[in-house]
Structures are given as structure tokens and as C-alpha cells.
Design a protein around this motif. Structure first.
Motif, PDB file in Angstrom:
ATOM      1  N   VAL A 118       0.330  -0.665  -0.121  1.00 45.58           N
ATOM      2  CA  VAL A 118       0.345  -0.166  -0.078  1.00 45.58           C
ATOM      3  C   VAL A 118       1.169   1.236   0.048  1.00 45.58           C
ATOM      4  O   VAL A 118       1.490   1.320   0.816  1.00 45.58           O
ATOM      5  CB  VAL A 118      -1.146  -0.234   0.995  1.00 45.58           C
ATOM      6  N   THR A 177       1.325   5.124  -0.170  1.00 47.25           N
ATOM      7  CA  THR A 177       1.043   6.432   0.879  1.00 47.25           C
ATOM      8  C   THR A 177       0.854   7.657   0.476  1.00 47.25           C
ATOM      9  O   THR A 177       2.813   7.503   0.222  1.00 47.25           O
ATOM     10  CB  THR A 177      -0.073   6.378   2.441  1.00 47.25           C
ATOM     11  N   ASN A 178       0.488   8.648   1.415  1.00 44.03           N
ATOM     12  CA  ASN A 178       0.998  10.466   1.518  1.00 44.03           C
ATOM     13  C   ASN A 178       1.496  10.564   0.003  1.00 44.03           C
ATOM     14  O   ASN A 178       2.959  10.978   0.119  1.00 44.03           O
ATOM     15  CB  ASN A 178       2.057  10.347   2.536  1.00 44.03           C
ATOM     16  N   ASP A 222      -0.228  12.089  -4.086  1.00 45.99           N
ATOM     17  CA  ASP A 222      -1.401  12.563  -5.319  1.00 45.99           C
ATOM     18  C   ASP A 222      -0.746  10.831  -6.081  1.00 45.99           C
ATOM     19  O   ASP A 222       0.085  11.503  -7.333  1.00 45.99           O
ATOM     20  CB  ASP A 222      -1.395  13.521  -5.706  1.00 45.99           C
ATOM     21  N   TYR A 231      -5.953  10.373  -6.883  1.00 48.50           N
ATOM     22  CA  TYR A 231      -6.345   9.625  -5.460  1.00 48.50           C
ATOM     23  C   TYR A 231      -4.841   9.712  -4.428  1.00 48.50           C
ATOM     24  O   TYR A 231      -4.145  10.280  -4.487  1.00 48.50           O
ATOM     25  CB  TYR A 231      -6.992   8.582  -5.737  1.00 48.50           C
ATOM     26  N   SER A 232      -5.817   9.256  -3.166  1.00 49.60           N
ATOM     27  CA  SER A 232      -4.333   9.563  -2.041  1.00 49.60           C
ATOM     28  C   SER A 232      -3.683   8.084  -1.644  1.00 49.60           C
ATOM     29  O   SER A 232      -2.614   7.865  -0.933  1.00 49.60           O
ATOM     30  CB  SER A 232      -4.647  10.430  -1.337  1.00 49.60           C
ATOM     31  N   VAL A 233      -4.923   6.805  -2.197  1.00 50.66           N
ATOM     32  CA  VAL A 233      -3.716   5.553  -2.276  1.00 50.66           C
ATOM     33  C   VAL A 233      -3.968   5.088  -3.322  1.00 50.66           C
ATOM     34  O   VAL A 233      -4.526   5.112  -4.036  1.00 50.66           O
ATOM     35  CB  VAL A 233      -4.999   4.858  -1.067  1.00 50.66           C
ATOM     36  N   TYR A 272      -9.351   6.583  -2.700  1.00 53.38           N
ATOM     37  CA  TYR A 272      -9.029   7.658  -1.091  1.00 53.38           C
ATOM     38  C   TYR A 272      -8.348   6.831   0.415  1.00 53.38           C
ATOM     39  O   TYR A 272      -8.255   7.330   1.573  1.00 53.38           O
ATOM     40  CB  TYR A 272     -10.232   8.726  -0.610  1.00 53.38           C
ATOM     41  N   ASN A 273      -8.810   5.605   0.099  1.00 49.81           N
ATOM     42  CA  ASN A 273      -8.987   5.073   2.225  1.00 49.81           C
ATOM     43  C   ASN A 273      -8.123   3.644   1.361  1.00 49.81           C
ATOM     44  O   ASN A 273      -8.836   3.326   0.684  1.00 49.81           O
ATOM     45  CB  ASN A 273     -10.144   5.060   2.341  1.00 49.81           C
ATOM     46  N   THR A 274      -8.194   3.149   2.351  1.00 51.38           N
ATOM     47  CA  THR A 274      -7.119   1.728   2.158  1.00 51.38           C
ATOM     48  C   THR A 274      -7.961   1.085   2.805  1.00 51.38           C
ATOM     49  O   THR A 274      -8.890   0.973   3.380  1.00 51.38           O
ATOM     50  CB  THR A 274      -5.449   1.438   3.661  1.00 51.38           C
ATOM     51  N   VAL A 276       3.401  -1.243   4.055  1.00 52.79           N
ATOM     52  CA  VAL A 276       2.666   0.311   3.768  1.00 52.79           C
ATOM     53  C   VAL A 276       3.585   1.422   3.479  1.00 52.79           C
ATOM     54  O   VAL A 276       5.075   1.157   3.996  1.00 52.79           O
ATOM     55  CB  VAL A 276       1.710   0.526   4.884  1.00 52.79           C
ATOM     56  N   ASP A 311       5.596   5.086   2.700  1.00 49.62           N
ATOM     57  CA  ASP A 311       5.038   6.962   2.505  1.00 49.62           C
ATOM     58  C   ASP A 311       5.814   7.120   1.050  1.00 49.62           C
ATOM     59  O   ASP A 311       7.371   7.239   1.541  1.00 49.62           O
ATOM     60  CB  ASP A 311       4.968   6.883   3.817  1.00 49.62           C
TER      61      ASP A 311
END
Length: 108
Positions: A4, A6-7, A9, A20-22, A35-37, A46, A48
Motif C-alpha cells: 500500500v 500512501t502520502n 497524489d 487519488y491518495s492511496v 482515497y482510503n486503504t 505500507v 510512505d
């Protein structure tokens, strides 16, 4: 292996150029942008990306400077899962490649 990211765009490059964010990568494929995991990925690794901008491809049209990205040069036509940029390519020019992930793995 599922990862996953994250952090960042994540720019979809579809008709709407949605961001999206994820992003979830399983094996060599991007399996989720959102937008969410999703709860089914709670046990995944994960990563970052420290606020970068991500596009899900790289090709011979993307300028690549190995002194800034710190990884090997890709051959023309060679595919990567995605690249991490320092700028949103849809809004700003001359982005710098920060990281390249080939077949789901970060190349240094």
C-alpha cells in the motif's frame, strides 16, 4: 506481495485525470486507486511516498536523469509500474523523477 503506497497524489491518467491518495500494488499490477486503504489490505506492507506525485507508467517520452532519481536508466519501451515525481505534471512543467518502481519494486 501486496504493498500500500500512501502520502502522495496518485494521478490516474484516465479521461478525467483524477487524483487519488492511496495506491495498492499486488505483484506487478496496480490493483487499487482510491482515497482510503480497503480493510482487506490492513496487513499489507505500507510505503510512505513523502508527498510526491505518482503516475502509473514510464516510457521513452519521460525524461529521466539518473543523477536525480538514483536508479538505473530504463531502455526505450521498458515498462515500469510507476514513477514518483516532485511536481504534479498536469499543473507544472519540468518535474523531477524522485523514485522509479519496476515490477512493484523500488530501484535505486
Amino acid at each position: 506481495m501486496t504493498t500500500v503506497f500512501t502520502n502522495a497524489d496518485f494521478i490516474s491518467l484516465d479521461e478525467g485525470n483524477y487524483t487519488y491518495s492511496v495506491m495498492v500494488v499486488s505483484g506487478k499490477e496496480i490493483v487499487y486507486l482510491g482515497y482510503n486503504t480497503p480493510i482487506c489490505y490492513d496487513n499489507a506492507k505500507v510505503v510512505d511516498l513523502n508527498g510526491g506525485y505518482v503516475i502509473p507508467l514510464i516510457n521513452d517520452m519521460v525524461y529521466y536523469d539518473p543523477t536525480h532519481a538514483q536508479c538505473s536508466v530504463l531502455k526505450e519501451g521498458e515498462r515500469a509500474d510507476f514513477i514518483v515525481l516532485d511536481k504534479n505534471v498536469l499543473k507544472e512543467s519540468n518535474p523531477q523523477i524522485l523514485e522509479v518502481y519496476i515490477k512493484g519494486k523500488k530501484k535505486l
